[in-house]
Design a protein around this motif. Structure first.
Motif, PDB file in Angstrom:
ATOM      1  N   SER A 148      16.110  -1.400   4.590  1.00  0.00           N
ATOM      2  CA  SER A 148      15.009  -0.650   5.179  1.00  0.00           C
ATOM      3  C   SER A 148      14.628   0.472   4.232  1.00  0.00           C
ATOM      4  O   SER A 148      15.401   0.874   3.365  1.00  0.00           O
ATOM      5  N   ARG A 149      13.425   0.965   4.428  1.00  0.00           N
ATOM      6  CA  ARG A 149      12.951   2.056   3.596  1.00  0.00           C
ATOM      7  C   ARG A 149      13.616   3.374   4.013  1.00  0.00           C
ATOM      8  O   ARG A 149      13.733   3.653   5.209  1.00  0.00           O
ATOM      9  N   HIS A 150      14.087   4.149   3.031  1.00  0.00           N
ATOM     10  CA  HIS A 150      14.609   5.479   3.329  1.00  0.00           C
ATOM     11  C   HIS A 150      13.415   6.388   3.586  1.00  0.00           C
ATOM     12  O   HIS A 150      12.661   6.723   2.672  1.00  0.00           O
ATOM     13  N   THR A 151      13.245   6.782   4.849  1.00  0.00           N
ATOM     14  CA  THR A 151      12.059   7.547   5.232  1.00  0.00           C
ATOM     15  C   THR A 151      12.406   9.021   5.338  1.00  0.00           C
ATOM     16  O   THR A 151      12.635   9.560   6.432  1.00  0.00           O
ATOM     17  N   ASP A 152      12.465   9.685   4.184  1.00  0.00           N
ATOM     18  CA  ASP A 152      12.616  11.133   4.207  1.00  0.00           C
ATOM     19  C   ASP A 152      11.255  11.742   4.571  1.00  0.00           C
ATOM     20  O   ASP A 152      10.270  11.020   4.709  1.00  0.00           O
ATOM     21  N   PRO A 153      11.173  13.050   4.791  1.00  0.00           N
ATOM     22  CA  PRO A 153       9.899  13.631   5.245  1.00  0.00           C
ATOM     23  C   PRO A 153       8.704  13.305   4.345  1.00  0.00           C
ATOM     24  O   PRO A 153       7.605  13.021   4.839  1.00  0.00           O
ATOM     25  N   ALA A 154       8.896  13.320   3.026  1.00  0.00           N
ATOM     26  CA  ALA A 154       7.783  13.025   2.120  1.00  0.00           C
ATOM     27  C   ALA A 154       7.351  11.570   2.248  1.00  0.00           C
ATOM     28  O   ALA A 154       6.154  11.249   2.234  1.00  0.00           O
ATOM     29  N   THR A 155       8.329  10.682   2.376  1.00  0.00           N
ATOM     30  CA  THR A 155       8.005   9.262   2.512  1.00  0.00           C
ATOM     31  C   THR A 155       7.309   8.984   3.838  1.00  0.00           C
ATOM     32  O   THR A 155       6.401   8.143   3.914  1.00  0.00           O
ATOM     33  N   LEU A 156       7.703   9.694   4.893  1.00  0.00           N
ATOM     34  CA  LEU A 156       7.042   9.523   6.184  1.00  0.00           C
ATOM     35  C   LEU A 156       5.556   9.862   6.071  1.00  0.00           C
ATOM     36  O   LEU A 156       4.706   9.161   6.648  1.00  0.00           O
ATOM     37  N   GLU A 157       5.224  10.902   5.326  1.00  0.00           N
ATOM     38  CA  GLU A 157       3.809  11.240   5.128  1.00  0.00           C
ATOM     39  C   GLU A 157       3.078  10.105   4.416  1.00  0.00           C
ATOM     40  O   GLU A 157       1.947   9.753   4.776  1.00  0.00           O
ATOM     41  N   VAL A 158       3.713   9.522   3.410  1.00  0.00           N
ATOM     42  CA  VAL A 158       3.099   8.412   2.685  1.00  0.00           C
ATOM     43  C   VAL A 158       2.891   7.214   3.613  1.00  0.00           C
ATOM     44  O   VAL A 158       1.841   6.572   3.587  1.00  0.00           O
ATOM     45  N   VAL A 159       3.891   6.922   4.435  1.00  0.00           N
ATOM     46  CA  VAL A 159       3.786   5.805   5.379  1.00  0.00           C
ATOM     47  C   VAL A 159       2.603   6.012   6.319  1.00  0.00           C
ATOM     48  O   VAL A 159       1.805   5.095   6.556  1.00  0.00           O
ATOM     49  N   LEU A 160       2.479   7.226   6.867  1.00  0.00           N
ATOM     50  CA  LEU A 160       1.373   7.522   7.777  1.00  0.00           C
ATOM     51  C   LEU A 160       0.019   7.357   7.090  1.00  0.00           C
ATOM     52  O   LEU A 160      -0.910   6.742   7.643  1.00  0.00           O
ATOM     53  N   LEU A 161      -0.103   7.876   5.885  1.00  0.00           N
ATOM     54  CA  LEU A 161      -1.361   7.779   5.149  1.00  0.00           C
ATOM     55  C   LEU A 161      -1.700   6.334   4.813  1.00  0.00           C
ATOM     56  O   LEU A 161      -2.854   5.907   4.946  1.00  0.00           O
ATOM     57  N   GLU A 219       0.834  -1.206   0.000  1.00  0.00           N
ATOM     58  CA  GLU A 219       0.000   0.000   0.000  1.00  0.00           C
ATOM     59  C   GLU A 219       0.868   1.255   0.000  1.00  0.00           C
ATOM     60  O   GLU A 219       0.521   2.259  -0.647  1.00  0.00           O
ATOM     61  N   ILE A 220       1.990   1.216   0.700  1.00  0.00           N
ATOM     62  CA  ILE A 220       2.915   2.359   0.695  1.00  0.00           C
ATOM     63  C   ILE A 220       3.424   2.606  -0.726  1.00  0.00           C
ATOM     64  O   ILE A 220       3.451   3.741  -1.210  1.00  0.00           O
ATOM     65  N   GLU A 221       3.800   1.534  -1.414  1.00  0.00           N
ATOM     66  CA  GLU A 221       4.302   1.673  -2.783  1.00  0.00           C
ATOM     67  C   GLU A 221       3.213   2.169  -3.728  1.00  0.00           C
ATOM     68  O   GLU A 221       3.457   3.018  -4.588  1.00  0.00           O
ATOM     69  N   ARG A 222       1.995   1.645  -3.564  1.00  0.00           N
ATOM     70  CA  ARG A 222       0.893   2.072  -4.423  1.00  0.00           C
ATOM     71  C   ARG A 222       0.587   3.558  -4.223  1.00  0.00           C
ATOM     72  O   ARG A 222       0.430   4.318  -5.188  1.00  0.00           O
ATOM     73  N   LEU A 223       0.528   3.978  -2.962  1.00  0.00           N
ATOM     74  CA  LEU A 223       0.196   5.373  -2.672  1.00  0.00           C
ATOM     75  C   LEU A 223       1.333   6.306  -3.090  1.00  0.00           C
ATOM     76  O   LEU A 223       1.087   7.404  -3.601  1.00  0.00           O
ATOM     77  N   ALA A 224       2.574   5.881  -2.883  1.00  0.00           N
ATOM     78  CA  ALA A 224       3.713   6.712  -3.293  1.00  0.00           C
ATOM     79  C   ALA A 224       3.701   6.952  -4.794  1.00  0.00           C
ATOM     80  O   ALA A 224       3.952   8.078  -5.268  1.00  0.00           O
ATOM     81  N   GLU A 225       3.386   5.917  -5.554  1.00  0.00           N
ATOM     82  CA  GLU A 225       3.318   6.065  -7.010  1.00  0.00           C
ATOM     83  C   GLU A 225       2.192   7.027  -7.391  1.00  0.00           C
ATOM     84  O   GLU A 225       2.357   7.888  -8.263  1.00  0.00           O
ATOM     85  N   ARG A 226       1.064   6.880  -6.722  1.00  0.00           N
ATOM     86  CA  ARG A 226      -0.082   7.748  -7.010  1.00  0.00           C
ATOM     87  C   ARG A 226       0.234   9.203  -6.706  1.00  0.00           C
ATOM     88  O   ARG A 226      -0.191  10.121  -7.434  1.00  0.00           O
ATOM     89  N   LEU A 227       1.001   9.449  -5.636  1.00  0.00           N
ATOM     90  CA  LEU A 227       1.318  10.818  -5.233  1.00  0.00           C
ATOM     91  C   LEU A 227       2.597  11.356  -5.882  1.00  0.00           C
ATOM     92  O   LEU A 227       2.959  12.510  -5.683  1.00  0.00           O
ATOM     93  N   GLY A 228       3.293  10.494  -6.624  1.00  0.00           N
ATOM     94  CA  GLY A 228       4.530  10.922  -7.263  1.00  0.00           C
ATOM     95  C   GLY A 228       5.683  11.081  -6.298  1.00  0.00           C
ATOM     96  O   GLY A 228       6.586  11.897  -6.531  1.00  0.00           O
ATOM     97  N   THR A 229       5.683  10.292  -5.226  1.00  0.00           N
ATOM     98  CA  THR A 229       6.757  10.364  -4.230  1.00  0.00           C
ATOM     99  C   THR A 229       7.748   9.233  -4.477  1.00  0.00           C
ATOM    100  O   THR A 229       7.389   8.059  -4.345  1.00  0.00           O
ATOM    101  N   PRO A 230       8.987   9.536  -4.849  1.00  0.00           N
ATOM    102  CA  PRO A 230       9.950   8.460  -5.111  1.00  0.00           C
ATOM    103  C   PRO A 230      10.340   7.753  -3.811  1.00  0.00           C
ATOM    104  O   PRO A 230      10.483   8.381  -2.759  1.00  0.00           O
ATOM    105  N   LEU A 231      10.481   6.430  -3.900  1.00  0.00           N
ATOM    106  CA  LEU A 231      10.887   5.626  -2.752  1.00  0.00           C
ATOM    107  C   LEU A 231      12.287   5.087  -2.982  1.00  0.00           C
ATOM    108  O   LEU A 231      12.632   4.674  -4.090  1.00  0.00           O
TER     109      LEU A 231
END
Length: 292
Positions: A78-91, A55-67
């Motif tokens: 482990s996942r590199h959790t920069d600030p944008a990725t942290l938002e995706v993880v939370l969502l 779900e994180i990967e699906r949402l990141a692709e939808r939002l255009g957030t590179p992982l």
């Protein structure tokens, strides 16, 4: 409606079962939730910890957030959790995966309550402020990572929910030392929760039958995998490195039974409780002693 799951009673009837379900797209979340509900309806305390990589990967692709993925010695990633990725993880975890699991468990006749590690400061962690890792194959020092290592589990909220017969459904993030959310590995979170609650067993459900001798051959399932108390873990292929590390942490903390089992099975929790998958143990002797 399947027959209720009736697991063997642990020596301490109040000791919960902790189940971690992975975010692999092949894992049957509905089957896991139904099985968890049956377990709870049979009068057994149970905690469900979940991730949500698909779900994180699906949402990141939808939002255009590179992982990006960080790679460490021993095959652990482990996942590199920069600030944008942290938002995706939370969502993804709190807004998509958790509501699905909670709704399914409730619909199956049990009472589920969704939590993140932030709720009640249940998961406390120390942020990893400087990481040496491989990023896209290149060694780098990463300083913008918002992930952490769990340092404490507060059992106050979990204990109250379990005492009321509810199923806590828990996921990252955790709360760091500055009061900010940080991503933590869900397998290791489940191990820490199992240890803190005095669980009688920890089940790590994934998109494979268990630990495989050959990660490309599901027929190479290991009935048991013995780990040393420290050092690299074996059988790191197929994403098993961090699961085995988490299993070792749980065993060293006193959890008596840890299994890695198939989250794609029709009755994944029941099958694992009955002995499916791979039982993880600690070696009682060092390799030097064993070779004497």
């Amino acid at each position: 409606m399947p027959e209720p799951l009736r697991p063997p009673a642990p020596s301490d009837p109040a000791a919960p079962l902790v189940v971690k379900v992975g975010g692999n797209a092949s894992v049957d979340l509905d089957a896991v939730a139904d099985d968890i509900a049956d377990y709870a309806r049979a009068g057994r305390p149970v905690v469900l910890v979940h991730g949500g990589s698909a779900e994180i990967e699906r949402l990141a692709e939808r939002l255009g957030t590179p992982l990006r993925t960080l790679e460490f010695p021993g095959g652990v990633t482990s996942r590199h959790t920069d600030p944008a990725t942290l938002e995706v993880v939370l969502l993804a975890l709190a807004g998509a995966v958790k509501p699905r699991l909670v709704a399914r468990i409730n619909a199956a006749g049990a009472v589920a309550v969704g939590l993140t590690g932030l709720d009640g400061a249940t998961l406390l962690a120390r942020r990893k402020r400087s990481l040496r890792a491989l990023v896209d194959g290149r060694p780098m020092v990463v300083r913008d990572d918002h992930s952490g290592r769990i340092t404490e589990v507060s059992t106050a909220v979990l204990g109250r929910l379990l005492a009321d017969g509810a199923v806590p459904v828990l996921s990252p993030p955790a709360l760091d030392e500055d009061g900010h959310p940080v991503n933590v590995n869900a397998d290791r979170a489940a191990a820490a929760v199992a240890a803190a609650l005095g669980a009688h067993a920890l089940l790590l459900l994934t998109g494979a039958p268990g630990v495989l001798d050959d990660p490309d051959d599901e027929g190479s399932l290991l009935a048991e995998c013995a780990l040393t108390a420290s050092g690299p873990v074996p059988h790191t292929g197929g994403g098993m490195a961090v699961k085995l590390a988490a299993a070792r942490e749980a065993l060293l903390a006193g959890v008596p039974t840890v299994r890695i089992a198939d989250g794609r099975a029709a009755r994944p929790v029941g099958a694992a409780v009955a002995g499916a998958g791979t039982r993880i143990t600690l070696e009682t002797r060092s390799k030097e002693e064993a070779n004497r």
